[in-house]
Design a protein around this motif. Structure first.
Motif, PDB file in Angstrom:
ATOM      1  N   ARG A 394       0.845  -1.198   0.000  1.00  0.00           N
ATOM      2  CA  ARG A 394       0.000   0.000   0.000  1.00  0.00           C
ATOM      3  C   ARG A 394       0.883   1.253   0.000  1.00  0.00           C
ATOM      4  N   ARG A 395       1.902   1.224   0.858  1.00  0.00           N
ATOM      5  CA  ARG A 395       2.779   2.394   0.994  1.00  0.00           C
ATOM      6  C   ARG A 395       3.374   2.790  -0.362  1.00  0.00           C
ATOM      7  N   ARG A 396       3.699   1.800  -1.170  1.00  0.00           N
ATOM      8  CA  ARG A 396       4.330   2.087  -2.462  1.00  0.00           C
ATOM      9  C   ARG A 396       3.357   2.698  -3.475  1.00  0.00           C
ATOM     10  N   ASN A 397       2.076   2.663  -3.147  1.00  0.00           N
ATOM     11  CA  ASN A 397       1.087   3.138  -4.133  1.00  0.00           C
ATOM     12  C   ASN A 397       0.185   4.259  -3.637  1.00  0.00           C
ATOM     13  N   LEU A 398       0.276   4.581  -2.348  1.00  0.00           N
ATOM     14  CA  LEU A 398      -0.666   5.558  -1.793  1.00  0.00           C
ATOM     15  C   LEU A 398      -0.499   6.949  -2.398  1.00  0.00           C
ATOM     16  N   MET A 399      -1.598   7.680  -2.424  1.00  0.00           N
ATOM     17  CA  MET A 399      -1.574   9.065  -2.893  1.00  0.00           C
ATOM     18  C   MET A 399      -0.924   9.973  -1.851  1.00  0.00           C
TER      19      MET A 399
END
Lengths: 772, 282, 161
Positions: A394-399
């Motif tokens: 998630r961290r790698r893709n969060l806005m």
């Protein structure tokens, strides 16, 4: 950014203005009003979910002693109208469906109202219902929106030629090309069940014809502005219908659609006597709107370093029997479907359809929780497929700030989702996860994130008005048409007034939700009251301060810009000992002929109605981001699970009332935690089998752990003091967190995508896992 | 229109006189009867209130028996030291019964008379060899609880009869467990009660198992009992119950769970009830 | 029509005579006589918002036959708050702790809490949750309700009440 100031009330756990009355049993609700000579009213609902209404014979019912009116569609001055939800702007046919008061033509669901009765007692009214003879031609009906959309499907309504309500899409990038570059693709179907609001107070109210010929109602509703629809139905000017609103015993979106208002008005007009109508629990659960059941297909592609490249999503929504808010909810599902992630290539298609189920409409989260459930299930599965930690993926893709939503819109408020996720992860994993409890139950943990808008769709041109009047003794009356459903919507306005004018909560009196006497604040929906009416309140107090400050300046001999409000005084900022009592300044202002009363209007950003074939740009003012952490224990011999820990985090921008803000987060957890597993209405061919609290299981106090709330205050919201809305966001991301935690415990994804995820299905998944 | 009458009975005789030859129904706590009136299940009868009859409200101890008046509430059972010590399964059933406020009015007699397959006190009472004492104006009789239930909602009780009390045998090794969707206010999916005696070698020398919500009435599980007799209650034994237990039960699909699920989890509940009886009694 | 029965009972410390129908539940009888603080949420004993004290014990008034209350004693949230220090303190704690949102479950919750605390209930969150588990709340997640009852239990334990 707002300037730093010392806030005395804002941010604290200030008791709400109405809490004492509620605790002491003095608060009156919709069912607590009565009048001499009052009649009791009941609704005859359809016996079948799908039928053609051939005729209604009311003769016997009318002849029953004690019966004063039996009404059918023929008695309604305007039986068919367009659904409105308090908006000040017509947004057109695609978003505004048919509102039919009483059945005519095809009966679309069991909740359809066929006739109304008013009688001397409730029992006589019930007896009269039994005497109404209805001639039904029972038809097959259709109960699954996917079937409803097939060619040749049974057509639910007499007014349309097909069952399709709306079709729309959002796209960006090049989805086909992107999937080719993905190292892993996860594709699956998800289903969500209808969800019941389960407020403890059912729908009801009473009303009478006043001495000026005004149909006056006392009905707790989320949309006070329904008085306009009532007037239109009755063929009356808007001025001849008044709702003196009543605090609701919970709403959660379920009291956003019109409930008893038109029925009462019709019966009051017919009998010219006061009339009361209160729905039973069963009637409430079978009749009022539900959260849209959704059938979702997700295809998510990522590179091996955990970058999501593409999301292809299709959604079929069950709109049930009437349009109501389906198109609006569909907008939220459609553009929220990819979650708070940067996904460069997106294609989301959605379609909604009529069925012969109870109609679907607003339910806390408004199309958000369904897609959030599917999206967050997908994220865990992508992580597992790539062998990357689920939170890390998630961290790698969060806005982050400056990032775009798939419509191209860049949210202006702070995007704090990664910050709160870090906090939840630290909290959840502060102890090492044990494998099992001493009693043998398996432990699972999960984290899910979500984003949910606050404020209405911007193409509706939303506005709110609040009025304040300073009394000669220095107390203040706030007038606001803000329906209070229990979230503290009115109290927070008092708090802002007290803060701004340097007063105590006790100095501010709230007179709320009376269509004849309070400025219209718009609906208590869309997590908009703090944002909209809070800002309107700030504007109103600013006007009053501009009037008071020159007076104080003259009296104190210092320039206005050096003065501030506090401790019932206006004082010199650099030397607070130099001060003058607030009440003295008010007296001088009054003596000088100054205005002690004002009204202010706040407008949200305005946009145009989007092109539904390709939604682009801004649709709502801003978003609120949440993260939930859950620990569960699964009994692998029964498939039952228990929630052991709940961590609920939000970037609230700024807490106005600490208790209310935490209360929303705690209540939001309870509201959706059991939606995937326990809260199943058991719809079977248009019949609601679980129609009371002994079969529709909402959690008791014994079932819920304490909720650990983490409230971040970034100051980056569009509401007063930088606040964001939390009412609906609070229930987003909890449901997938629960299910993902079950997944973590049992180590298999089987049976976890389609609600209801019953103990039986969980047990079957465990057995299948063990037999491998 | 509802056409009910009402009479308050202050003695057992008065209650029986009011019931005799009349279209009358007994009301004790009211937790079943009031919903029956609302739903139309009860119509047009005279309601006879018995909750104030003192002779129906007692818990007594003899050398090897406990006697419980029909109007003893579930809360009284929960708080009773006698029940805790000598009828642990019933204590445990009372602890998970409905919710605390319902327990304050619901009575043990009412729970049995309503004859729900899921009645929580029934399996606990069954493993304590409960005998139901019944009176009418002109006669009295006693019926073993195992012969008391006839069908869902139906018992051997005639309309002119009243349960006066229930007699049960003392047994310190008994246990009760309930599977429901919630921790409170749950109607059971499966309940199991057990009463187990071990000999010096740790072998089961006597054993009673009763089950709820898996048959038209609460039942004794004869096959399961036979299977367990003369065995050690170890994990191997307790994990092999499924065949025997499934011969005892005839569950149905209902709004709470499917028959298949009940078949899966009933042996688990039996196992846990036995463990409670043997190792975790108070 | 069902038979009409006159019952004499004590409600909130006052002797009253009510006319009730033979089949009527206590909830309706109370509300028909303007005890509005006793709320109706389901009328089948599944929500708890109609909880009152009957002879000192918390019961769901919708599952109690009104006629059978002849000669008995009823206390409601409002009456308790005006007459007893304990309930008044619980009500205050509900206000302080933010335990009240829509407020519809609150009167029943306060009565259930009163029952718990007057019977020696301890400041034990699990036991408090058990004690109010017959009272549904959909707004609060119960956390702040438990906070309030815990706070009063603690005050009692420390001899402050």
């Amino acid at each position: 950014m707002m300037q730093k100031r010392n806030l005395k009330l804002v941010g604290n756990a200030v008791p709400r203005h109405d809490a004492a009355a509620k605790a002491k049993g003095e608060q009156l609700y919709s069912d607590d009003w009565t009048m001499p000579n009052m009649l009791y009213a009941k609704v005859l609902r359809s016996a079948y979910p799908a039928a053609i209404l051939r005729g209604v014979n009311t003769k016997k019912a009318k002849a029953l002693p004690g019966v004063h009116a039996v009404l059918t569609a023929d008695d309604v001055p305007l039986n068919e109208d367009i659904t409105k939800f308090g908006q000040m702007r017509d947004v057109g046919g695609g978003f505004e469906g048919l509102y039919k008061v009483l059945a005519r033509g095809k009966i679309r669901s069991k909740s359809e109202a066929i006739a109304l009765v008013a009688a001397e007692t409730e029992e006589i009214a019930e007896e009269a219902l039994k005497l109404i003879e209805v001639d039904y031609e029972v038809t097959e009906g259709v109960f699954d929106p996917r079937e409803a959309l097939l060619p040749g499907a049974y057509v639910v309504s007499s007014e349309d030629s097909s069952n399709e309500i709306m079709r729309t899409q959002v796209q960006c990038g090049d989805i086909e090309e992107a999937f080719k570059r993905c190292d892993v693709i996860i594709e699956d179907d998800y289903q969500t069940t209808p969800h019941e609001h389960a407020y403890i107070e059912t729908e009801g109210g009473m009303g009478w014809l006043d001495e000026n010929g005004v149909i006056t109602l006392r009905v707790g509703v989320q949309v006070l502005e329904h008085y306009r629809t009532v007037a239109k139905i009755m063929g009356l000017p808007h001025t001849k219908v008044r709702n003196i609103g009543v605090p609701m015993g919970g709403g959660f979106g379920g009291k956003e659609d019109i409930t008893v208002e038109t029925y009462l008005a019709l019966l009051i007009a017919a009998t010219r006597r006061p009339v009361k109508m209160v729905w039973t629990r069963e009637e409430s659960m079978e009749t009022h709107a539900k959260r849209h059941p959704e059938y979702l297909h997700y295809k998510t592609g990522a590179t091996k370093d955990g970058k999501i490249l593409a999301q292809e999503i299709s959604i079929v929504m069950d709109g049930g029997s009437y349009t109501y808010l389906t198109p609006w909810v569909q907008m939220y599902s459609t553009y929220g479907a990819v979650g708070p992630y940067n996904v460069p290539n997106v294609h989301v298609q959605s379609v909604s359809a009529f069925t012969n189920n109870t109609f679907s409409s607003a339910n806390r989260g408004f199309g958000g929780p369904q897609v959030n459930f599917a999206c967050e299930r997908q994220m865990d599965r992508i992580a597992d497929a790539l062998g990357i930690d689920r939170v890390e993926l998630r961290r790698r893709n969060l806005m982050h700030n400056g990032d775009r939503l798939p419509t191209g819109f860049i949210p202006q408020g702070h995007i704090g989702v990664s910050e709160i996720m870090d906090k939840v992860e630290a909290e959840l994993n502060k102890t090492k996860k044990p494998d099992r409890l001493p009693d043998g139950r398996k432990i699972g943990r999960a984290i899910a994130v979500g984003h949910m808008v606050y404020g209405r769709l911007t193409f509706m041109h939303d506005s709110s008005r609040v009025s304040i009047r300073i009394e000669l003794d220095g107390s203040v009356t706030v007038r606001a048409g803000v329906p209070d459903l229990g979230g503290g919507q009115a109290s927070v306005i008092c708090q802002i007034v007290a803060e701004e004018l340097g007063l105590d909560m006790e100095d501010v009196h709230a007179y709320i939700m009376d269509t004849h006497l309070t400025p219209l604040c718009g609906t208590t929906t869309a997590t908009r009251q703090l944002y909209m009416s809070g800002n309107a309140t700030l504007k109103a107090t600013a006007i009053m301060k501009e009037r008071l400050l020159p007076v104080a300046s003259k009296l104190l001999g210092y320039p206005s810009e050096n003065l501030a409000f506090g401790d019932h005084s206006i004082y010199l900022v650099n030397n607070p000992a130099i001060r003058i009592p607030f009440v003295t300044v008010v007296g001088h202002l009054s003596n000088d002929g100054g205005e002690l009363e004002t009204i202010a209007q706040f407008n949200a950003p305005f946009t145009e109605v989007p092109d539904l074939s390709d939604i682009k740009g801004q649709l709502n003012p801003d978003l609120t981001y949440t993260c939930h952490g859950v620990e569960v224990a699964v009994d692998e011999e029964t498939g039952m699970y228990e929630i052991l820990r709940l961590i609920a985090a939000v970037d609230a921008g700024k807490m106005i009332n600490k208790n209310s803000c935490e209360g929303q987060m705690e209540g939001g957890c309870l509201y959706n935690a059991w939606w995937p597993t326990h809260e199943d209405l058991q719809w079977r061919n248009g019949i609601t089998k679980a129609n009371n609290f002994s079969t529709y299981y909402i959690p008791t106090a014994a079932d819920m752990p304490d909720v650990e709330t983490i409230i971040m205050e970034s100051g980056g919201g569009l509401g007063p003091y930088g606040a964001k809305g939390v009412g609906e966001p609070s229930d987003n991301s909890i449901a997938p967190a629960v299910v993902n935690a079950i997944r973590d415990a049992i180590g298999t994804d089987m049976n976890l995508n389609k609600m209801p995820i019953t103990p039986e299905k969980i047990l079957a998944a465990i057995k299948a896992r063990d037999s491998k | 229109m509802k056409e009910f009458g009402y009479k308050n009975a202050t003695t057992i005789t008065e209650a029986l006189t009011l019931l005799d030859g009349q279209n009358a129904r007994v009301v004790a706590g009211g937790t079943n009867v009031l919903p029956y009136i609302r739903s139309g299940k009860y119509t047009d009868c005279r309601l006879i209130n018995i909750r104030d009859i003192k002779d129906l409200n007692f818990i007594k101890e003899d050398s090897d028996r406990i006697t419980i008046g029909a109007c003893v509430t579930i809360s009284q059972l929960k708080k009773s030291k006698l029940i805790l010590e000598f009828v642990p399964a019933l204590h445990q059933a009372a602890c998970v019964f409905a919710d605390p406020t319902i327990c304050n009015t619901a009575t043990v007699g009412g729970n049995l008379a309503s004859a729900s397959p899921a009645a929580d006190t029934a399996p606990a009472l069954l493993v304590h060899d409960a005998i139901v004492f019944i009176k009418s104006l002109n006669s009295s009789r006693s019926v073993p609880l195992s012969e008391f239930f006839k069908a869902p909602g139906t018992t051997v009780l005639q309309r002119n009869e009243l349960i006066t009390h229930i007699e049960i045998s003392k047994q310190k090794n008994s246990g009760f467990i309930k599977l429901g969707m919630r921790k409170s206010m749950s109607i059971s999916i499966v309940t199991a009660a057990s009463s187990v005696t071990l000999n010096d070698a740790g072998i089961i020398s006597s054993c009673k198992i009763a089950l709820g919500a898996v048959a038209p009435t609460p039942i004794r599980a004869a096959h399961t009992e036979r299977f367990l007799l003369s065995k050690k209650p170890d994990d191997d034994t307790l994990s092999a119950l499924i065949k025997a237990t499934n011969l005892d039960i005839s569950p149905i699909d209902d709004i709470r769970a499917s028959a298949d699920y009940r078949r899966e989890v009933t042996p688990v509940m039996v196992k846990r009830a036995i463990k409670l009886a043997l190792y975790e009694h108070c | 029509m069902s038979e009409k029965i006159n019952i004499k009972l004590k409600i909130n410390g006052v002797f009253v005579t009510l006319e009730v129908l033979a089949h009527q539940n206590l909830l309706r009888a109370l509300r028909d006589n303007y005890y509005w603080d006793v709320k109706c949420g389901c009328e089948v004993g599944e929500c708890g918002t109609c909880t009152v004290l009957l002879d000192g014990q918390a019961v769901k008034s919708c599952t109690v036959l009104a006629a059978a209350c002849d000669g008995h004693e009823i206390w409601t949230d409002k009456g308790l708050g005006l007459s007893t220090k304990l309930t008044a303190r619980i009500q205050d704690a509900f206000v302080e702790c933010g335990s009240v949102q829509c407020g519809f479950c609150t009167p029943g919750m306060v009565v259930a809490a009163t029952d718990y605390l007057k019977n020696g209930g301890k400041p034990d969150r699990t036991a408090i949750r058990e004690a109010i588990s017959g009272n549904l709340c959909r707004c609060t997640g119960y956390v702040k309700i438990v906070d309030a009852i815990y706070k009063v239990a603690k005050d009692i334990e420390e001899g402050l009440l």
